[in-house]
Design an enzyme around this catalytic site. Sequence first.
Site, PDB file in Angstrom:
ATOM      1  N   ARG A 186       0.839  -1.189   0.000  1.00 46.22           N
ATOM      2  CA  ARG A 186       0.000   0.000   0.000  1.00 46.22           C
ATOM      3  C   ARG A 186       0.878   1.245   0.000  1.00 46.22           C
ATOM      4  O   ARG A 186       2.044   1.199   0.400  1.00 46.22           O
ATOM      5  CB  ARG A 186      -0.903   0.011   1.233  1.00 46.22           C
ATOM      6  CG  ARG A 186      -1.792  -1.223   1.369  1.00 46.22           C
ATOM      7  CD  ARG A 186      -2.537  -1.205   2.678  1.00 46.22           C
ATOM      8  NE  ARG A 186      -3.428  -2.362   2.836  1.00 46.22           N
ATOM      9  CZ  ARG A 186      -3.075  -3.514   3.394  1.00 46.22           C
ATOM     10  NH1 ARG A 186      -1.840  -3.668   3.864  1.00 46.22           N
ATOM     11  NH2 ARG A 186      -3.942  -4.504   3.491  1.00 46.22           N
ATOM     12  N   LYS A 211      -1.306  -2.552   7.538  1.00 46.23           N
ATOM     13  CA  LYS A 211      -2.659  -2.207   7.966  1.00 46.23           C
ATOM     14  C   LYS A 211      -3.011  -2.996   9.225  1.00 46.23           C
ATOM     15  O   LYS A 211      -2.733  -4.191   9.322  1.00 46.23           O
ATOM     16  CB  LYS A 211      -3.651  -2.534   6.847  1.00 46.23           C
ATOM     17  CG  LYS A 211      -5.053  -1.993   7.089  1.00 46.23           C
ATOM     18  CD  LYS A 211      -5.921  -2.204   5.860  1.00 46.23           C
ATOM     19  CE  LYS A 211      -7.316  -1.610   6.055  1.00 46.23           C
ATOM     20  NZ  LYS A 211      -8.158  -1.795   4.861  1.00 46.23           N
ATOM     21  N   HIS A 282      -2.909   2.087  -5.819  1.00 48.15           N
ATOM     22  CA  HIS A 282      -3.654   0.833  -5.718  1.00 48.15           C
ATOM     23  C   HIS A 282      -3.747   0.120  -7.066  1.00 48.15           C
ATOM     24  O   HIS A 282      -3.922  -1.101  -7.108  1.00 48.15           O
ATOM     25  CB  HIS A 282      -5.048   1.096  -5.156  1.00 48.15           C
ATOM     26  CG  HIS A 282      -5.252   0.481  -3.806  1.00 48.15           C
ATOM     27  ND1 HIS A 282      -4.480   0.833  -2.714  1.00 48.15           N
ATOM     28  CD2 HIS A 282      -6.106  -0.488  -3.368  1.00 48.15           C
ATOM     29  CE1 HIS A 282      -4.866   0.121  -1.666  1.00 48.15           C
ATOM     30  NE2 HIS A 282      -5.846  -0.685  -2.035  1.00 48.15           N
ATOM     31  N   ARG A 285      -0.848  -2.079  -6.986  1.00 45.01           N
ATOM     32  CA  ARG A 285      -1.106  -3.160  -6.023  1.00 45.01           C
ATOM     33  C   ARG A 285      -2.003  -4.231  -6.655  1.00 45.01           C
ATOM     34  O   ARG A 285      -1.715  -5.424  -6.559  1.00 45.01           O
ATOM     35  CB  ARG A 285      -1.759  -2.562  -4.777  1.00 45.01           C
ATOM     36  CG  ARG A 285      -2.150  -3.559  -3.699  1.00 45.01           C
ATOM     37  CD  ARG A 285      -2.602  -2.773  -2.457  1.00 45.01           C
ATOM     38  NE  ARG A 285      -3.296  -3.592  -1.476  1.00 45.01           N
ATOM     39  CZ  ARG A 285      -2.688  -4.341  -0.549  1.00 45.01           C
ATOM     40  NH1 ARG A 285      -1.363  -4.393  -0.528  1.00 45.01           N
ATOM     41  NH2 ARG A 285      -3.386  -5.032   0.322  1.00 45.01           N
ATOM     42  N   HIS A 308      -3.260  -9.243   3.574  1.00 44.20           N
ATOM     43  CA  HIS A 308      -4.676  -9.347   3.903  1.00 44.20           C
ATOM     44  C   HIS A 308      -4.853 -10.244   5.122  1.00 44.20           C
ATOM     45  O   HIS A 308      -4.291 -11.333   5.187  1.00 44.20           O
ATOM     46  CB  HIS A 308      -5.472  -9.933   2.734  1.00 44.20           C
ATOM     47  CG  HIS A 308      -5.666  -8.967   1.614  1.00 44.20           C
ATOM     48  ND1 HIS A 308      -5.954  -9.365   0.324  1.00 44.20           N
ATOM     49  CD2 HIS A 308      -5.621  -7.612   1.576  1.00 44.20           C
ATOM     50  CE1 HIS A 308      -6.082  -8.301  -0.456  1.00 44.20           C
ATOM     51  NE2 HIS A 308      -5.883  -7.231   0.291  1.00 44.20           N
ATOM     52  N   TYR A 317      -9.412 -11.607  -6.425  1.00 46.80           N
ATOM     53  CA  TYR A 317      -8.532 -11.704  -7.585  1.00 46.80           C
ATOM     54  C   TYR A 317      -8.748 -12.988  -8.372  1.00 46.80           C
ATOM     55  O   TYR A 317      -8.330 -13.088  -9.523  1.00 46.80           O
ATOM     56  CB  TYR A 317      -7.071 -11.585  -7.143  1.00 46.80           C
ATOM     57  CG  TYR A 317      -6.769 -10.210  -6.612  1.00 46.80           C
ATOM     58  CD1 TYR A 317      -6.594  -9.132  -7.470  1.00 46.80           C
ATOM     59  CD2 TYR A 317      -6.722  -9.965  -5.242  1.00 46.80           C
ATOM     60  CE1 TYR A 317      -6.366  -7.858  -6.987  1.00 46.80           C
ATOM     61  CE2 TYR A 317      -6.490  -8.699  -4.752  1.00 46.80           C
ATOM     62  CZ  TYR A 317      -6.318  -7.655  -5.621  1.00 46.80           C
ATOM     63  OH  TYR A 317      -6.100  -6.389  -5.130  1.00 46.80           O
TER      64      TYR A 317
END
Length: 345
Positions: A186, A211, A282, A285, A308, A317
């Site tokens: 990110r 994150k 993004h 990404r 994640h 995806y």
Amino acid sequence: MKGFERARLLRGKRKASGGRPRCGPGPDRSDVRTMASQLERWLEWRLARGYSPRTTRTHGFNMALFLEWARERDLVYPEQITRSILESYQLYLYRYRKADGKPLGAGTQHGRLQLLKTFFSWLCRERLLEANPASELELPRPVSTALPRGLSREEIASLLAVPDIRDPLGVRDRAILETLYATGMRRRELVMLDLGDLDRNEGLIHIRHGKGGKARFVPVGSRAGQWLETYLEGCRERLLGSVGEQALFLTGYGERFSPNSLGNLVRQYLKAAGIDKPGCCHLLRHSCATHMHENGADIRYVQQMLGHAKLDTTQVYTHVTLSALRAVHGKTHPSCGERITGEER
């Protein structure tokens, strides 16, 4: 005038003007009974329990929007808030229009209302309220998340060719673009990187500020690693503004990037490459994840790359690559090349 020379000139002007302006004083918190005072206590409580500072700041900002709305209606104490008042605020969010005339997204409305439920639940837990006025508030129905849009390999090549690598800033920007695409990190994760987070021998980057406060290691790859080496060996020292600055990537002022300034930089390169797609960092990404999965990477490895917490977030995806699956199906399944005859109909 090249980018590096222009940056040095602007750096001198900033020093002469005294740097960035300072923020003014915050609102008065003298009355501890107000929602504003309790909000500060709630945010401190969350930080003490491991919530990330960035998430906490975002929650504080969104809650402050509600407090301002309430204050305009002379509602400053928690006990003044009722379910009907919160439903009025929900209707306000639904009718609100941004500067471009567009409404707030359903996800934004849902997030702000969910914060109210959490905040008032905490007030009850602290025995500052007898009942939670938000407990029965119906939140907007969640909408299906749009599939992420990435860049094709051709678009990636066009983008990477834009920076002027004869200029130190161009070398830095090529290294930034390569790193974003190679690692899928990110934008905030990239701007928070320090020199010590790059293991040049092993070709790994330690993302310490992921994150939710989660850290991870990601491989850099050979090409991005070479551009990082070029940047570190010949350019970073020329950009350095302070000897003690540890940021891996430096602005023309010799400072750490902010997430917004990095986003603006990448957006400019996308425009210069003739790429008209929403998003900036993004996009790289998403491209990293999509291209890895298309080339056979197990979805769990993609999950680890992206940081994640849940596999469900990464599995979007698998839908992105349906076009590739359709093409393979058309080439390999025996029935795809056959047509039914009129008699069979």
